[in-house]
Design a protein around this motif. Structure first.
Motif, PDB file in Angstrom:
ATOM      1  N   LEU A 189       0.853  -1.184   0.000  1.00  0.00           N
ATOM      2  CA  LEU A 189       0.000   0.000   0.000  1.00  0.00           C
ATOM      3  C   LEU A 189       0.890   1.235   0.000  1.00  0.00           C
ATOM      4  O   LEU A 189       1.725   1.397   0.887  1.00  0.00           O
ATOM      5  CB  LEU A 189      -0.923  -0.007   1.218  1.00  0.00           C
ATOM      6  N   MET A 190       0.709   2.080  -1.007  1.00  0.00           N
ATOM      7  CA  MET A 190       1.499   3.298  -1.096  1.00  0.00           C
ATOM      8  C   MET A 190       0.599   4.507  -0.904  1.00  0.00           C
ATOM      9  O   MET A 190      -0.452   4.617  -1.544  1.00  0.00           O
ATOM     10  CB  MET A 190       2.205   3.400  -2.442  1.00  0.00           C
ATOM     11  N   PHE A 191       1.020   5.392  -0.014  1.00  0.00           N
ATOM     12  CA  PHE A 191       0.251   6.593   0.271  1.00  0.00           C
ATOM     13  C   PHE A 191       0.844   7.768  -0.488  1.00  0.00           C
ATOM     14  O   PHE A 191       2.012   8.105  -0.322  1.00  0.00           O
ATOM     15  CB  PHE A 191       0.250   6.867   1.769  1.00  0.00           C
ATOM     16  N   ASN A 192       0.015   8.388  -1.326  1.00  0.00           N
ATOM     17  CA  ASN A 192       0.454   9.532  -2.130  1.00  0.00           C
ATOM     18  C   ASN A 192      -0.303  10.768  -1.670  1.00  0.00           C
ATOM     19  O   ASN A 192      -1.172  11.279  -2.365  1.00  0.00           O
ATOM     20  CB  ASN A 192       0.187   9.276  -3.614  1.00  0.00           C
TER      21      ASN A 192
ATOM     22  N   ILE B 217       1.834  -9.933  -6.207  1.00  0.00           N
ATOM     23  CA  ILE B 217       1.781  -8.925  -5.149  1.00  0.00           C
ATOM     24  C   ILE B 217       0.962  -7.744  -5.656  1.00  0.00           C
ATOM     25  O   ILE B 217       1.380  -7.051  -6.586  1.00  0.00           O
ATOM     26  CB  ILE B 217       3.193  -8.451  -4.756  1.00  0.00           C
ATOM     27  N   PRO B 218      -0.194  -7.484  -5.072  1.00  0.00           N
ATOM     28  CA  PRO B 218      -0.990  -6.332  -5.526  1.00  0.00           C
ATOM     29  C   PRO B 218      -0.432  -5.030  -4.954  1.00  0.00           C
ATOM     30  O   PRO B 218       0.095  -4.984  -3.851  1.00  0.00           O
ATOM     31  CB  PRO B 218      -2.385  -6.629  -4.963  1.00  0.00           C
TER      32      PRO B 218
ATOM     33  N   ILE C 279      -2.820  -3.477  -9.977  1.00  0.00           N
ATOM     34  CA  ILE C 279      -2.680  -2.174  -9.332  1.00  0.00           C
ATOM     35  C   ILE C 279      -4.062  -1.574  -9.121  1.00  0.00           C
ATOM     36  O   ILE C 279      -4.915  -1.619 -10.015  1.00  0.00           O
ATOM     37  CB  ILE C 279      -1.815  -1.215 -10.179  1.00  0.00           C
ATOM     38  N   HIS C 280      -4.293  -1.019  -7.943  1.00  0.00           N
ATOM     39  CA  HIS C 280      -5.571  -0.394  -7.602  1.00  0.00           C
ATOM     40  C   HIS C 280      -5.289   1.025  -7.108  1.00  0.00           C
ATOM     41  O   HIS C 280      -4.345   1.252  -6.351  1.00  0.00           O
ATOM     42  CB  HIS C 280      -6.302  -1.185  -6.513  1.00  0.00           C
TER      43      HIS C 280
END
Length: 583
Positions: free
Chosen positions: A243-246, A285-286, A311-312
């Protein structure tokens, strides 16, 4: 023959079913009838009452309650004395005095010629067990007045006033055999509960030790190495999602979409790294990108460059965008970065969209949470394996701040009471399980904000080496990233092997380079800094192409003065204050 039948036969062998010639009306619920003018007690009812009485005694014994055993029949003295000795309870005989319970609050003390003694107990018992109930009705009356539960043997001739004040009556003939059986059951019950209580205490200590271990500070160097077996690594990675936070707005541009190396953005690097792992180990890996309202459209355009990939992209909840502040000029954080990110705003889109449940149904159980402020966000199977093997729900990657190294001494895998939050820097990378995220979301109903600082005090910390943290929160960091100091391999930035020094050069750029657009204008190309130790630039300074910097270089343009570094210039251990210093 069933177990129930065996127990009934053993009760019958003790003559517990043989009652008295007289049967009181209230006792008929335990009676099976009469034979030879004697009441016959129902053995099944006796067994049920025995079980209830033993269960009650067992629950009290588990809480370390005080018991008092009352008996006036000398035939039972040896049996009861052996029972109290076995279970480790003192055989108190103060009940032989009238008013031993009602007068317990003010015990009467007697003084002899040589010594002083007390005849009554100060602390009343939690339960009284009476073996000859008919003879000690006065004890029952006192226990009833003091609201103390009574377990006692009852027979068919007992008066109603006495019978109704017994909490757990056991209908049976008070023969020596049955009293022995009753004492044997009490002994085994109390010993079992004490053993279980000790086991529970040991388990509680182990759980507490495990909880402390999970909350303590661990060292990356002491983690167990993972096997080289590709299948085992694939099983680990199949449990992971990233999970990446932008949500960061630094350099007047979202850091995740700023070109860092070779025209690739931070988001491109992460996608390439995940795809390299998926290709190497055959896993899936999502990647979930949670974006602020201001960055969602731009991030979505970048993700279009990576079609047909797992990718979501979601929009962060909350009115205010979480923003992790840049470092101030003196290197200290302008604000505690652990308090700036509201984790609830990051997890709510996952929960509300149903994506969290979907990924959990696919076997995902661990989440690596990243921020664009750290470009060294490598999916480390060594860390993942450690968390899974030790059932750690949450882990924060931290590094000691260089300002106070003496206070950051690490004691691996042990609780360190000196782990102070102000001495450690959060690397913007953390690991969580899906179950822990659900706990956080339930806690969100009572808390307006869920910050990283709260997790730091309550959860596991992992002290990681320098290669796990490559900050990207200023143009000075961007200068290093776009130079020849790093190369890229499978989406991961790697230090240039040509650099001899193990540390990165110190880069300090003046306010003229602070904005991203101004930074790009002042460099035709980024200089070569493989041999650079430190660089300090202030004022109106412009760089050409093909420049090489070595050693310690300082460039200071005076007010209303412009300095242009020509193309293909070599600057080594020099201080420049005017254009004439270059020529």
């Amino acid at each position: 023959m069933t177990f129930h039948s065996v127990v009934i036969q053993r009760i019958l062998r003790t003559n517990a079913h043989i009652g008295r010639p007289v049967t009181a009306h209230h006792f008929k619920i335990f009676s099976e009838g009469t034979r030879n003018s004697l009441n016959v007690v129902d053995a099944d009812k006796t067994l049920i009452c025995l079980r209830n009485a033993c269960n009650f005694i067992g629950r009290l014994a588990a809480k370390d309650a005080r018991f008092l055993f009352v008996n006036t029949n000398p035939l039972f003295d040896e049996i009861i004395a052996q029972m109290t000795k076995t279970i480790g309870i003192k055989n108190d005989t103060t009940w032989r005095l009238g008013g031993f319970l009602t007068n317990s609050s003010s015990p009467k003390k007697f003084r002899g010629r040589n010594k002083k003694f007390s005849l009554v107990s100060v602390l009343p018992p939690d339960c009284i067990v009476i073996f000859d109930t008919e003879r000690k009705s006065s004890v029952i009356q006192e226990a009833y007045r003091m609201q103390i539960p009574v377990v006692g043997l009852v027979d068919s001739s007992m008066p109603l006033d006495t019978f109704k004040r017994i909490t757990y009556p056991v209908p049976a003939n008070d023969s020596i055999e049955f009293v022995y059986l009753f004492c044997n059951l009490i002994t085994k019950t109390i010993l079992k509960e004490k053993k279980d209580a000790q086991k529970d205490e040991l388990n509680a200590r182990d759980d507490e030790a495990e909880r402390i271990s999970k909350r303590s500070l661990h060292s990356y160097e002491n983690l167990q190495a993972i096997s080289d077996d590709i299948s085992e690594t694939r099983l680990l990675l199949d449990k992971l999602m990233v999970l990446m936070f932008n949500g960061d707005l630094i350099l007047n541009s979202p850091t995740s979409i700023t070109e860092t190396f070779g025209g690739l953005t931070c988001l491109d690097l992460l996608v390439n790294q995940i795809e390299a792992l998926n290709s190497k180990y055959g896993c899936s890996i999502p990647l979930v990108s949670v974006n602020s309202v201001n960055t969602h459209d731009v991030v979505s355009k970048i993700l279009k460059k990576h079609p047909n990939k797992n990718i979501h992209s979601l929009i962060q909840y909350g009115e205010e965008n979480a923003k992790i502040p840049a470092n101030s000029a003196d290197g200290q954080d302008a604000k505690d970065e652990m308090d700036c990110l509201n984790l609830a705003e990051v997890f709510l889109p996952l929960s509300e969209s149903g994506l969290l449940d979907t990924l959990f149904s696919q076997g995902k159980d661990n989440i690596l949470i990243l921020s664009a402020n750290n470009l060294a966000h490598v999916v480390d199977t060594k860390i993942l394996n450690h968390l899974i093997q030790n059932n750690i729900e949450c882990c924060l990657e931290v590094m000691p701040k260089p300002t106070e190294p003496s206070e950051n001494k690490l004691t691996p895998n042990k609780e360190d009471n000196q782990v102070k939050r102000e001495n450690w820097k959060f690397t913007h990378s953390m690991w969580m399980t899906f179950g822990f995220v659900e706990k956080l979301m339930r806690r969100q109903t009572t808390q307006k904000k869920l910050s990283v600082s709260k997790l730091f005090d309550q959860q596991c910390k992992l002290s990681v080496p320098k290669f796990r943290y490559l900050p990207f929160d200023s143009t000075a960091n961007l200068f290093q990233l776009q130079s020849d100091l790093y190369t890229i391999l499978d989406g991961t930035l790697i230090r240039n092997t040509a650099r001899e020094s193990p540390t990165d050069p110190s880069i300090k750029l003046g306010p003229e380079f602070e904005k991203f657009d101004d930074f790009k204008k002042r460099f035709k190309s980024i200089p070569s800094i493989v041999g650079l130790d430190s660089l300090e630039v202030t004022g109106d300074v412009w760089f050409g192409s093909g420049i090489t910097l070595k050693g310690k270089v300082s460039i200071h343009a005076k007010p209303h003065m412009k300095i242009i570094i020509p193309d293909d210039t070599l600057l080594e251990n020099t201080v420049i204050t005017s254009q004439a210093d270059i020529e």
